[in-house]
Write an enzyme that holds these catalytic residues in place. Structure first.
Site, mmCIF file in Angstrom:
data_model
loop_
_atom_site.group_PDB
_atom_site.id
_atom_site.type_symbol
_atom_site.label_atom_id
_atom_site.label_comp_id
_atom_site.label_asym_id
_atom_site.label_seq_id
_atom_site.Cartn_x
_atom_site.Cartn_y
_atom_site.Cartn_z
ATOM 1 C CE LYS A 45 -2.856 -2.684 3.278
ATOM 2 N NZ LYS A 45 -3.038 -2.680 4.815
ATOM 3 N N GLY A 46 2.044 1.126 0.431
ATOM 4 C CA GLY A 46 2.981 2.323 0.623
ATOM 5 C C GLY A 46 3.167 3.201 -0.537
ATOM 6 C CD GLU A 101 7.884 -0.889 -3.205
ATOM 7 O OE1 GLU A 101 7.037 0.138 -2.873
ATOM 8 O OE2 GLU A 101 8.159 -1.903 -2.843
ATOM 9 C CG ASP A 102 6.856 2.425 -0.136
ATOM 10 O OD1 ASP A 102 7.476 1.490 -0.508
ATOM 11 O OD2 ASP A 102 6.177 1.968 1.022
ATOM 12 C CG ASP A 105 15.229 -1.152 4.292
ATOM 13 O OD1 ASP A 105 16.091 -0.599 4.265
ATOM 14 O OD2 ASP A 105 14.730 -1.955 5.155
ATOM 15 C CE LYS A 133 14.879 3.081 5.189
ATOM 16 N NZ LYS A 133 14.783 2.274 6.566
ATOM 17 C CG PHE A 154 11.156 2.794 10.426
ATOM 18 C CD1 PHE A 154 11.270 1.333 9.519
ATOM 19 C CD2 PHE A 154 9.884 3.050 10.862
ATOM 20 C CE1 PHE A 154 10.169 0.886 9.178
ATOM 21 C CE2 PHE A 154 8.756 2.573 10.303
ATOM 22 C CZ PHE A 154 8.928 1.308 9.532
ATOM 23 C CB VAL A 155 11.383 7.356 6.903
ATOM 24 C CG1 VAL A 155 12.556 7.789 7.008
ATOM 25 C CG2 VAL A 155 11.264 6.415 5.622
ATOM 26 C CG ASP A 161 2.923 0.679 7.399
ATOM 27 O OD1 ASP A 161 3.681 0.579 6.354
ATOM 28 O OD2 ASP A 161 2.495 -0.033 8.052
HETATM 29 P P1 IMP Z 1 13.094 -4.334 1.543
HETATM 30 O O1 IMP Z 1 12.402 -5.662 1.017
HETATM 31 O O2 IMP Z 1 13.927 -4.560 2.652
HETATM 32 O O3 IMP Z 1 13.636 -3.575 0.318
HETATM 33 O O4 IMP Z 1 11.795 -3.505 2.047
HETATM 34 C C1 IMP Z 1 10.922 -2.890 1.285
HETATM 35 C C2 IMP Z 1 9.565 -2.637 1.836
HETATM 36 O O5 IMP Z 1 9.701 -2.432 3.560
HETATM 37 C C3 IMP Z 1 8.901 -1.401 1.434
HETATM 38 O O6 IMP Z 1 8.202 -1.577 0.429
HETATM 39 C C4 IMP Z 1 8.370 -0.757 2.804
HETATM 40 O O7 IMP Z 1 7.068 -1.300 2.581
HETATM 41 C C5 IMP Z 1 9.045 -1.468 4.067
HETATM 42 N N1 IMP Z 1 10.160 -0.692 4.632
HETATM 43 C C6 IMP Z 1 11.206 -0.462 4.322
HETATM 44 N N2 IMP Z 1 11.941 0.754 4.999
HETATM 45 C C7 IMP Z 1 10.882 1.167 5.515
HETATM 46 C C8 IMP Z 1 10.811 2.539 6.316
HETATM 47 O O8 IMP Z 1 11.859 2.970 6.712
HETATM 48 N N3 IMP Z 1 9.750 3.029 6.503
HETATM 49 C C9 IMP Z 1 8.615 2.126 6.401
HETATM 50 N N4 IMP Z 1 8.484 1.049 5.752
HETATM 51 C C10 IMP Z 1 9.895 0.647 5.389
HETATM 52 MG MG MG Z 2 6.595 -0.987 -0.230
#
Ligand code: IMP
Ligand code: MG
Length: 183
Positions: A45-46, A101-102, A105, A133, A154-155, A161
């Protein structure tokens, strides 16, 4: 101002900065895909807030579709174990797909999504993310359009969210530590 603002330690990116950068990205995307088919795939949803603003800055005809993913993991860490909760309605074979994408990470979620979508033979597959990030990256993913690089914090806000709350904040902020250490 809302009571949610009280839980924010620091504003990283203001509403105005997001708006200006989204406009630039929309203009760049409009130029790059001019005269071509374009399908924006929003990861729920982000990325909803970003999609809604970005699509209004894209001046060429385009379609949108949605995908919902669950990355299991408690609190502020994503586990990398990914499951599709809602798949696309559209057949993407032969289409120019741009994933919206939002935040990237560790990169695990997007790695899973891109590998999955590639098997459906899109004509092209690119990524547009509002935030990245880099310090946290575990899987290298080529990003085509990036809004902002942010530090390892963490944002929340602008769609992002913590435990499903704070998505409605109009800016990107850092959540106060006591807020997520308590839960
Ligand atoms: P990844 O698989 O580690 O790249 O994580 C991606 C997902 O984790 C994102 O689409 C977000 O939903 C969530 N996420 C990662 N970092 C943050 C953050 O700082 N705040 C909120 N959601 C995050
Ligand atoms: Mg996301």
């Amino acid at each position: 101002m809302s009571s949610l603002d009280d839980d924010v330690a620091e504003i990283l990116i203001t509403e105005e900065q997001i708006k200006a950068r989204t406009r630039e990205l929309g203009q760049q995307i409009s130029k790059d895909y001019e005269g071509q088919d374009l399908l924006l795939v929003c990861v729920l949803k982000g990325a909803v807030t970003f999609l809604a603003d970005l699509m209004r800055e894209i001046t060429i005809p385009h379609a949108i579709d949605f995908m919902a993913i669950s990355s299991y993991g408690a609190g502020t860490e994503s586990s990398g174990i990914v499951r599709i909760l809602k798949d696309l309605d559209t057949n993407i074979e032969g289409r120019n797909v741009l994933i919206v994408e939002d935040i990237i990470d560790t990169g695990r979620t997007l790695h899973y999504i891109t590998e999955n979508l590639k098997t459906r033979r899109p004509k092209s597959l690119r990524i547009c993310t509002l935030l990245t990030k880099p310090a946290r990256r575990e899987i290298d993913i080529p990003l085509d359009y990036v809004g902002f690089e942010i530090p390892n914090k963490f944002v929340i806000g602008y769609g992002l969210d913590f435990a499903e709350i704070y998505r409605s904040l109009p800016y990107i902020g850092v959540l106060k530590k006591e807020k997520y250490e308590k839960t």
